[in-house]
Design a protein around this motif. Structure first.
Motif, PDB file in Angstrom:
ATOM      1  N   VAL C  47      -0.229 -21.025   6.263  1.00 10.74           N
ATOM      2  CA  VAL C  47      -1.433 -19.847   5.836  1.00 10.74           C
ATOM      3  C   VAL C  47      -2.767 -20.358   7.089  1.00 10.74           C
ATOM      4  N   TYR C  48      -2.897 -19.033   8.160  1.00 11.41           N
ATOM      5  CA  TYR C  48      -4.068 -18.317   9.124  1.00 11.41           C
ATOM      6  C   TYR C  48      -4.638 -17.579   8.596  1.00 11.41           C
ATOM      7  N   ALA C  49      -6.254 -17.404   8.172  1.00 11.20           N
ATOM      8  CA  ALA C  49      -7.098 -16.772   7.780  1.00 11.20           C
ATOM      9  C   ALA C  49      -8.398 -16.762   8.682  1.00 11.20           C
ATOM     10  N   ALA C  50      -8.839 -15.509   8.777  1.00 16.43           N
ATOM     11  CA  ALA C  50      -9.630 -15.375   8.983  1.00 16.43           C
ATOM     12  C   ALA C  50     -10.655 -14.266   8.203  1.00 16.43           C
ATOM     13  N   GLY C  51     -11.587 -14.056   8.511  1.00 15.57           N
ATOM     14  CA  GLY C  51     -12.732 -12.492   8.311  1.00 15.57           C
ATOM     15  C   GLY C  51     -13.015 -12.870   6.660  1.00 15.57           C
ATOM     16  N   ASP C  52     -12.774 -11.280   6.312  1.00 14.41           N
ATOM     17  CA  ASP C  52     -12.722 -12.026   4.324  1.00 14.41           C
ATOM     18  C   ASP C  52     -11.527 -11.856   4.277  1.00 14.41           C
ATOM     19  N   ALA C  53     -10.493 -12.635   4.290  1.00 11.90           N
ATOM     20  CA  ALA C  53      -8.727 -12.845   4.473  1.00 11.90           C
ATOM     21  C   ALA C  53      -8.962 -13.041   2.214  1.00 11.90           C
ATOM     22  N   ARG C  54     -10.134 -13.634   1.514  1.00  7.97           N
ATOM     23  CA  ARG C  54      -9.868 -13.855   0.603  1.00  7.97           C
ATOM     24  C   ARG C  54     -11.040 -13.214  -0.285  1.00  7.97           C
ATOM     25  N   ASP C  55     -11.264 -11.879   0.209  1.00 10.83           N
ATOM     26  CA  ASP C  55     -11.475 -10.805  -0.443  1.00 10.83           C
ATOM     27  C   ASP C  55     -10.484  -9.769  -1.179  1.00 10.83           C
ATOM     28  N   ALA C  56     -10.447  -9.805  -2.226  1.00  9.72           N
ATOM     29  CA  ALA C  56      -9.575  -9.100  -3.292  1.00  9.72           C
ATOM     30  C   ALA C  56     -10.182  -7.935  -3.305  1.00  9.72           C
ATOM     31  N   PHE C  57      -9.165  -7.038  -3.126  1.00  8.13           N
ATOM     32  CA  PHE C  57      -9.497  -5.464  -2.852  1.00  8.13           C
ATOM     33  C   PHE C  57      -7.718  -4.574  -2.793  1.00  8.13           C
ATOM     34  N   SER C  58      -7.771  -3.408  -3.112  1.00  9.96           N
ATOM     35  CA  SER C  58      -7.050  -2.085  -4.499  1.00  9.96           C
ATOM     36  C   SER C  58      -6.018  -2.052  -3.123  1.00  9.96           C
ATOM     37  N   VAL C  59      -4.692  -2.771  -4.029  1.00  9.01           N
ATOM     38  CA  VAL C  59      -3.346  -2.778  -2.675  1.00  9.01           C
ATOM     39  C   VAL C  59      -3.100  -1.411  -2.443  1.00  9.01           C
ATOM     40  N   GLN C  60      -3.127  -0.554  -3.975  1.00  8.63           N
ATOM     41  CA  GLN C  60      -2.535   1.405  -3.416  1.00  8.63           C
ATOM     42  C   GLN C  60      -1.498   1.100  -2.910  1.00  8.63           C
ATOM     43  N   SER C  61      -1.383   1.963  -1.962  1.00  4.49           N
ATOM     44  CA  SER C  61       0.558   1.855  -1.064  1.00  4.49           C
ATOM     45  C   SER C  61       0.694   0.653  -1.091  1.00  4.49           C
ATOM     46  N   ILE C  62       0.508  -0.545  -1.030  1.00  5.82           N
ATOM     47  CA  ILE C  62       0.484  -1.749  -0.459  1.00  5.82           C
ATOM     48  C   ILE C  62       2.135  -1.761  -2.148  1.00  5.82           C
ATOM     49  N   ALA C  63       1.853  -1.251  -3.272  1.00  4.04           N
ATOM     50  CA  ALA C  63       2.297  -1.416  -4.105  1.00  4.04           C
ATOM     51  C   ALA C  63       3.124  -1.443  -4.335  1.00  4.04           C
ATOM     52  N   LYS C  64       4.046  -0.437  -3.380  1.00  2.00           N
ATOM     53  CA  LYS C  64       5.276   0.433  -3.875  1.00  2.00           C
ATOM     54  C   LYS C  64       6.227  -0.329  -2.936  1.00  2.00           C
ATOM     55  N   VAL C  65       6.017  -1.322  -1.646  1.00  3.26           N
ATOM     56  CA  VAL C  65       7.155  -2.427  -2.075  1.00  3.26           C
ATOM     57  C   VAL C  65       7.568  -3.230  -3.223  1.00  3.26           C
ATOM     58  N   PHE C  66       6.208  -3.605  -3.386  1.00  2.00           N
ATOM     59  CA  PHE C  66       6.686  -4.352  -4.892  1.00  2.00           C
ATOM     60  C   PHE C  66       7.522  -3.281  -5.558  1.00  2.00           C
ATOM     61  N   LEU C  67       7.531  -2.255  -6.096  1.00  2.00           N
ATOM     62  CA  LEU C  67       8.112  -1.238  -6.759  1.00  2.00           C
ATOM     63  C   LEU C  67       9.446  -1.283  -6.572  1.00  2.00           C
ATOM     64  N   LEU C  68       9.601  -1.072  -5.066  1.00  2.00           N
ATOM     65  CA  LEU C  68      10.895  -0.519  -4.567  1.00  2.00           C
ATOM     66  C   LEU C  68      12.123  -2.148  -4.450  1.00  2.00           C
ATOM     67  N   THR C  69      10.853  -3.189  -4.989  1.00  2.00           N
ATOM     68  CA  THR C  69      11.705  -4.431  -4.877  1.00  2.00           C
ATOM     69  C   THR C  69      11.951  -4.554  -5.825  1.00  2.00           C
ATOM     70  N   LEU C  70      11.126  -4.281  -6.849  1.00  2.00           N
ATOM     71  CA  LEU C  70      11.823  -5.190  -8.302  1.00  2.00           C
ATOM     72  C   LEU C  70      13.522  -4.037  -8.855  1.00  2.00           C
ATOM     73  N   SER C  71      12.608  -2.507  -8.545  1.00  2.00           N
ATOM     74  CA  SER C  71      13.794  -1.962  -8.864  1.00  2.00           C
ATOM     75  C   SER C  71      14.912  -2.038  -8.087  1.00  2.00           C
ATOM     76  N   LEU C  72      15.664  -2.197  -7.136  1.00  2.00           N
ATOM     77  CA  LEU C  72      16.777  -2.597  -5.914  1.00  2.00           C
ATOM     78  C   LEU C  72      17.176  -3.877  -7.066  1.00  2.00           C
TER      79      LEU C  72
END
Lengths: 303, 303, 303, 303
Positions: C47-72
């Motif tokens: 894992v390579y990280a820079a800047g605010d890479a460890r700040d939690a933010f609201s995933v919003q539509s990225i959640a759609k990838v989880f929803l799709l994967t779990l449903s498939l």
């Protein structure tokens, strides 16, 4: 009545400066915005006129009333296989609805509908443009009415959107003739130059149960006149049919040349004209004049 | 006149077997298709009725005329900031146009428009459903008029499409109140059970320059009555407004309960009812009855 | 690689000041626009990280990838009876297409599609929100991941448009469960708070033929991973999928929280985040970072 | 590889009988449905062919790849001022979106987009049809490639819908040249008769970072080749781009002549052909062949 039209003439001119002259073709863009005319033709043959009521202007979409009437005379109700008679709810030159409804235009008062009607006349008459012009002359009793060649040429040069609609309808099999020929007939009819007085007389058959007074004969059946009035009431004022019905409450048809013809069934026709248009393409001063007249006379479509 | 309505009653029943009873909610699907009623209420207070003219049925979209009238009484022309008054050209429950036009419905006679009007009444009255019911009672002079609780419950269970429209309008800021509350008021009004006689009397103010005869008072201004008639003429018959205007030529409003109210301005109201509908959602036999009556009487909107 | 992400971190911050933080719900509007983070997770676990890479933010539509994967995982290809997999060509929250296509959303990455997918999970799991959160924790190896209750509440308060879509789909029979319950699950998933590092690790299964490295097991089949990548490539960036494909050429999914996850199949995942969005709802700085990285590495989807 | 293409040739022929030959123009309707060919051209210059791989067929929409490439060579990224690069989500010949987006087509692989691209070539070359034909000859190393005059004439006779689109775009100012001339160039290019072998060789520059092997020179820049591949991936298969991406996962472009060209970046091009089409206008057997090949080789766009 003469006093009323004189008064309306005066009040309507106060609207000069509001609205814009049509600029979609150069020939119309040159019109003088500060013109206003009004003419009333009663069913018993009286004509009352004021202002520039004897200036010829480009009838534009008012021609659609002629096209429809002439086509209904030939095809009667089979015409409705080619064109609908319901309000469109879309701009008068939209292709979206035309595509969704597979090339059958919503009504004969949007461009696509009038082009279909023109195609029907091209099928029926050897020289459709001349036929329309001659009928306009006989209905108005004015043998000097002409098709304005400059306007016609300008329409042709700027035909792209109308050509798009005609080709789309041809793709759906709803245009029988050559697209260029159909457009030429359609533009010719729109390019008729007539005055308020000409139009009020010519279209009086719609107020008089189909009887054309200048011809002295029954031009169409009474129930057909009533039906054309209904279409004008629901579809005659572009996107503003409902607004106009709400404010004025009369069957009417407007054109981007600035003219509006309104029908008071059983009584008379009124034609008002002034070139500056509102955002819906309806003349500002002519609409105002008709609103004044309707309120003054208490004439109601439905009474 | 009684002879005419009797004759129409007989002829309209020949249409039994054509069309289908509304099935979008179970409570309506149970209606007996072989019912027909007609009632005429003249401006001088005569009522002529035939067939099942005293059977109560679900007014459904005819309620939109009450909603509009009551809302115009409160808000006058400011109502038009929330809803348009032009024909929609789209199915009565379409979301496409609503989205394109940012949540402002085309007119008060499509569902979205009536829901906005209901929201206005929810803002104006503590108990809007009761207010509407009480006005319906006073206008018709029939104190036994009720909201049909079974129809109301069925509407609520099947509210998804109307809820979709209401939420979309709320997303655009055009619904002020809680969506559930607005829908409840809207459905209550649609669930009024009234007969042809009730409706012909109740809506006679539209034929009588705003004067409500059962109440013995001026219910709305004369010009407002004329304007509501214009909207009925252009928008009252779902997608078939133009067809109906062409064939019948009277302002009218239909409901999927099978009722149609038509206005003959200056003269009378006519309400016909029969549950089986055509593909546009208008009663087959009731339309036919109105066509017969219009032709017999030569009554024309515009004369 | 660490040097590259450090350099990108520096250059991407030059974009601060361009774009606007999402304001459709108050909880997002408060975000600090001047944040940027980037994390790379290679298939061999670096894992390579820079800047605010460890700040939690609201995933919003990225959640759609989880929803799709779990449903498939539950429904396999029968999922596609409920939702399409073609680009929509319309805004992500449009109702027009949904109505035209009778309640079947174009793909699982527009809101309507993700709501249908959420409805499938509500049918499959007793506590779908908890299930999704737990999977996100296990995939990222971070047990402290939470659903942000303030964001969730704010989504709920401003649910009108999503509610409109859900009710419209229910009207077409494409939502099985109670609309409120489905929306709650959908919003819960969108309200997951995760960092760039969390997301790069959690979604690495898409780069690694379905193998989830933090879980140490095959999460989905290899061909399913490839297929989800294809949908991300064609539909992952709202209306700008083609633009992003043209410029960056990697499967990706963005969210209005400012995050974008991109997949380099066979190699690694990259997550960039910065709250200010362009007019398509995609983070300005995060897009720029991914463009820089793609060009630097010459990584091409298709090589 | 020869063994693989032989095997695919055998299995794909089992699809004969499924789908229908294009019938929108008579010249295509006459094709023999029971034809199948496949050709692979590797980046190191090997050609593997089976079945009817050397039969010339009408390239139809595959020509859009040539049109796009030649136009990008002249105009580079300024081309995108005239045409978008996002999926359309609408049928390939729709006017609705074109009108809504004011005459700027969504991407160069729908008809309207290709017509705009053709207009650009008409502006750039004295004899655009000849230019395109000559480039096709040089790219494929086959000097006998011709424009099929019968197909061209048939396209012209049935041009109504394409003419509608061209005129609509001209109305919006997005076509500079005479509509008839633009359509003639567009149809000429679509009427090129080429074989699977010709196309696999000619378009190998897209697999080979822009290097055209038959010409022995860099035809376009490497990043431009990558970008064209991205557009093919998102927009190349008419309405089924997402389905094809999901199942096959390669950039591809199909034509209603029954041909499909697919790109395996860094490795090879594959062209399959069989005239019978599915409801999306994509060849049934050719799609199946590409799916077999992609699965066999495990070649993934993104690896």
């Amino acid at each position: 009545m003469q006093q009323l039209v004189d008064e309306i003439n005066e009040r309507a001119r106060a609207k000069f400066g509001t609205g814009r002259v049509a600029d979609y073709i150069p020939a119309l863009a040159e019109q003088n915005a500060n013109k206003f005319g009004i003419a009333v033709c009663t069913n018993d043959g009286q004509v009352y006129a004021a202002g520039d009521a004897r200036d010829a202007f480009s009838v534009q979409s008012i021609a659609k009333v002629f096209l429809l009437t002439l086509s209904l005379r030939v095809y009667q109700d089979t015409l409705w296989e080619r064109v609908g008679l319901n309000p469109s709810g879309m701009p008068f030159n939209s292709l979206t609805q035309l595509e969704a409804e597979r090339g059958k235009p919503r009504n004969p008062f949007i461009n696509a509908g009038a082009i279909v009607v023109a195609d029907r006349l091209v099928s029926a008459f050897a020289t459709p443009s001349k036929h329309i012009r001659d009928v306009a002359r006989r209905l108005s009793g004015n043998e000097s009415i002409l098709i304005d060649a400059r306007v016609l040429e300008s329409e042709w040069q700027h035909r792209s959107r109308n050509a798009a609609m005609a080709y789309l309808m041809k793709a759906f099999g709803n245009i029988d003739n050559d697209v260029d020929q159909v457009l030429h007939s359609y533009f010719s009819c729109c390019s008729l130059a007539m005055s308020c007085v000409d139009l009020a007389i010519a279209l009086n058959y719609l107020a008089a149960d189909g009887h054309a007074q200048a011809m002295g004969e029954q031009f169409i059946a009474a129930d057909l006149a009533r039906r054309i009035n209904s279409i004008m009431f629901t579809c005659g004022m572009y996107d503003a049919a409902g607004d106009f019905a709400y404010r004025v409450g009369l069957p009417a048809k407007s054109g981007v040349g600035g003219g509006i013809i309104a029908i008071v069934p059983g009584k008379m026709t009124v034609c008002a004209w002034s070139p500056a248009l509102d955002e819906n393409g309806n003349s500002v001063a002519a609409q105002y004049a008709l609103e004044l007249l309707a309120n003054e006379m208490g004439c109601e479509f439905g009474r």
